[in-house]
Design a protein around this motif. Structure first.
Motif, PDB file in Angstrom:
ATOM      1  N   UNK A  64      -6.020 -38.679  15.501  1.00  0.00           N
ATOM      2  CA  UNK A  64      -5.738 -39.510  14.320  1.00  0.00           C
ATOM      3  C   UNK A  64      -6.774 -39.281  13.224  1.00  0.00           C
ATOM      4  N   UNK A  65      -7.968 -38.859  13.616  1.00  0.00           N
ATOM      5  CA  UNK A  65      -9.033 -38.576  12.644  1.00  0.00           C
ATOM      6  C   UNK A  65      -9.063 -37.115  12.240  1.00  0.00           C
ATOM      7  N   UNK A  66      -8.153 -36.304  12.788  1.00  0.00           N
ATOM      8  CA  UNK A  66      -8.146 -34.879  12.477  1.00  0.00           C
ATOM      9  C   UNK A  66      -9.137 -34.086  13.298  1.00  0.00           C
ATOM     10  N   UNK A  67      -9.487 -34.598  14.478  1.00  0.00           N
ATOM     11  CA  UNK A  67     -10.479 -33.954  15.333  1.00  0.00           C
ATOM     12  C   UNK A  67      -9.887 -33.646  16.700  1.00  0.00           C
ATOM     13  N   UNK A  68     -10.713 -33.050  17.557  1.00  0.00           N
ATOM     14  CA  UNK A  68     -10.330 -32.753  18.935  1.00  0.00           C
ATOM     15  C   UNK A  68     -11.578 -32.889  19.804  1.00  0.00           C
ATOM     16  N   UNK A  69     -11.436 -32.637  21.093  1.00  0.00           N
ATOM     17  CA  UNK A  69     -12.596 -32.702  21.976  1.00  0.00           C
ATOM     18  C   UNK A  69     -13.660 -31.671  21.590  1.00  0.00           C
ATOM     19  N   UNK A  70     -13.268 -30.604  20.910  1.00  0.00           N
ATOM     20  CA  UNK A  70     -14.239 -29.599  20.457  1.00  0.00           C
ATOM     21  C   UNK A  70     -15.224 -30.182  19.445  1.00  0.00           C
ATOM     22  N   UNK A  71     -14.862 -31.288  18.785  1.00  0.00           N
ATOM     23  CA  UNK A  71     -15.726 -31.929  17.798  1.00  0.00           C
ATOM     24  C   UNK A  71     -16.698 -32.942  18.407  1.00  0.00           C
ATOM     25  N   UNK A  72     -16.517 -33.244  19.677  1.00  0.00           N
ATOM     26  CA  UNK A  72     -17.309 -34.310  20.302  1.00  0.00           C
ATOM     27  C   UNK A  72     -18.750 -33.865  20.519  1.00  0.00           C
ATOM     28  N   UNK A  73     -19.672 -34.699  20.048  1.00  0.00           N
ATOM     29  CA  UNK A  73     -21.105 -34.448  20.184  1.00  0.00           C
ATOM     30  C   UNK A  73     -21.687 -35.137  21.411  1.00  0.00           C
ATOM     31  N   UNK A  74     -21.167 -36.342  21.717  1.00  0.00           N
ATOM     32  CA  UNK A  74     -21.752 -37.147  22.788  1.00  0.00           C
ATOM     33  C   UNK A  74     -20.711 -38.090  23.366  1.00  0.00           C
ATOM     34  N   UNK A  75     -20.779 -38.290  24.671  1.00  0.00           N
ATOM     35  CA  UNK A  75     -19.934 -39.267  25.359  1.00  0.00           C
ATOM     36  C   UNK A  75     -20.820 -40.219  26.152  1.00  0.00           C
ATOM     37  N   UNK A  88     -14.548 -38.521  38.790  1.00  0.00           N
ATOM     38  CA  UNK A  88     -14.523 -38.761  37.345  1.00  0.00           C
ATOM     39  C   UNK A  88     -15.022 -37.521  36.609  1.00  0.00           C
ATOM     40  N   UNK A  89     -16.109 -36.950  37.088  1.00  0.00           N
ATOM     41  CA  UNK A  89     -16.709 -35.781  36.463  1.00  0.00           C
ATOM     42  C   UNK A  89     -15.753 -34.588  36.472  1.00  0.00           C
ATOM     43  N   UNK A  90     -14.997 -34.425  37.560  1.00  0.00           N
ATOM     44  CA  UNK A  90     -14.051 -33.305  37.657  1.00  0.00           C
ATOM     45  C   UNK A  90     -12.960 -33.419  36.590  1.00  0.00           C
ATOM     46  N   UNK A  91     -12.404 -34.608  36.422  1.00  0.00           N
ATOM     47  CA  UNK A  91     -11.364 -34.803  35.404  1.00  0.00           C
ATOM     48  C   UNK A  91     -11.968 -34.665  34.004  1.00  0.00           C
ATOM     49  N   UNK A  92     -13.091 -35.303  33.774  1.00  0.00           N
ATOM     50  CA  UNK A  92     -13.776 -35.221  32.481  1.00  0.00           C
ATOM     51  C   UNK A  92     -14.023 -33.764  32.103  1.00  0.00           C
ATOM     52  N   UNK A  93     -14.456 -32.968  33.052  1.00  0.00           N
ATOM     53  CA  UNK A  93     -14.756 -31.564  32.815  1.00  0.00           C
ATOM     54  C   UNK A  93     -13.559 -30.747  32.368  1.00  0.00           C
ATOM     55  N   UNK A  94     -12.343 -31.180  32.728  1.00  0.00           N
ATOM     56  CA  UNK A  94     -11.126 -30.479  32.291  1.00  0.00           C
ATOM     57  C   UNK A  94     -10.995 -30.490  30.766  1.00  0.00           C
ATOM     58  N   UNK A  95     -11.560 -31.498  30.123  1.00  0.00           N
ATOM     59  CA  UNK A  95     -11.436 -31.659  28.676  1.00  0.00           C
ATOM     60  C   UNK A  95     -12.557 -30.962  27.905  1.00  0.00           C
ATOM     61  N   UNK A  96     -13.583 -30.501  28.630  1.00  0.00           N
ATOM     62  CA  UNK A  96     -14.708 -29.809  28.006  1.00  0.00           C
ATOM     63  C   UNK A  96     -15.028 -28.544  28.802  1.00  0.00           C
ATOM     64  N   UNK A 101     -20.321 -31.805  25.473  1.00  0.00           N
ATOM     65  CA  UNK A 101     -21.217 -32.627  24.656  1.00  0.00           C
ATOM     66  C   UNK A 101     -22.352 -33.220  25.496  1.00  0.00           C
ATOM     67  N   UNK A 102     -23.316 -33.794  24.798  1.00  0.00           N
ATOM     68  CA  UNK A 102     -24.345 -34.586  25.472  1.00  0.00           C
ATOM     69  C   UNK A 102     -23.652 -35.798  26.104  1.00  0.00           C
ATOM     70  N   UNK A 103     -24.284 -36.374  27.136  1.00  0.00           N
ATOM     71  CA  UNK A 103     -23.591 -37.457  27.840  1.00  0.00           C
ATOM     72  C   UNK A 103     -24.566 -38.244  28.693  1.00  0.00           C
ATOM     73  N   UNK A 104     -24.203 -39.518  28.908  1.00  0.00           N
ATOM     74  CA  UNK A 104     -24.831 -40.284  29.962  1.00  0.00           C
ATOM     75  C   UNK A 104     -23.733 -40.960  30.759  1.00  0.00           C
ATOM     76  N   UNK A 105     -24.025 -41.202  32.032  1.00  0.00           N
ATOM     77  CA  UNK A 105     -23.104 -41.922  32.908  1.00  0.00           C
ATOM     78  C   UNK A 105     -23.890 -43.074  33.516  1.00  0.00           C
ATOM     79  N   UNK A 120     -16.652 -43.760  25.827  1.00  0.00           N
ATOM     80  CA  UNK A 120     -16.688 -43.743  24.363  1.00  0.00           C
ATOM     81  C   UNK A 120     -17.237 -42.379  23.945  1.00  0.00           C
ATOM     82  N   UNK A 121     -17.078 -42.060  22.655  1.00  0.00           N
ATOM     83  CA  UNK A 121     -17.615 -40.781  22.188  1.00  0.00           C
ATOM     84  C   UNK A 121     -17.979 -40.836  20.711  1.00  0.00           C
TER      85      UNK A 121
END
Length: 125
Positions: A64-75, A88-96, A101-105, A120-121
């Motif tokens: 909706x903002x004209x972006x994709x997961x390639x634009x994500x800096x941090x989650x 969770x990490x296995x599924x999350x990894x499918x999108x990156x 991006x940088x991340x904390x869990x 969130x991202x």
């Protein structure tokens, strides 16, 4: 200056917040939980399905903002059970698949609607 971003494909906010806010080329996406907007129901069949629905909701808002997961800096990932981290990490990894991006869990005691995962991202447009 800020612009509010909303996607009709993602769940409507369940409180006084926006799905996302765009300011100076940076998109701040609120935490998403596994609600399927098409049915209004929580997806709770498995932690993998929950995580996949959360990622779909994030994607709808990014689009909706004209972006994709390639634009994500941090989650930021919030989970109820660190024992489910690998799934969770296995599924999350499918999108990156490249340059994630940088991340904390963080394990938390409770999440909205008693779901098991919220993500969130922040993205650069």
């Amino acid at each position: 200056m800020k612009t509010i971003i909303n996607s009709p494909k993602a769940p409507a906010p369940i409180g006084p917040y926006s799905q996302a806010v765009l300011s100076n080329g940076v998109l701040y996406v609120s935490g998403q939980i596994p609600i399927d907007q098409a049915t209004g129901q929580l997806v709770s069949t498995s932690i993998e399905d929950e995580t996949r629905q959360v990622m779909k909701n994030l994607n709808y808002i990014l689009e909706a903002a004209g972006a994709s997961f390639a634009n994500v800096l941090k989650c930021s990932i919030f989970i109820k059970d660190m024992g489910q981290f690998a799934q969770i990490n296995a599924v999350y990894g499918e999108y990156f698949p490249e340059n994630p991006p940088a991340r904390e869990t963080v394990e938390v005691s409770r999440l909205p609607k008693d779901v098991s995962v919220e993500i969130s991202c922040i993205a650069q447009l």
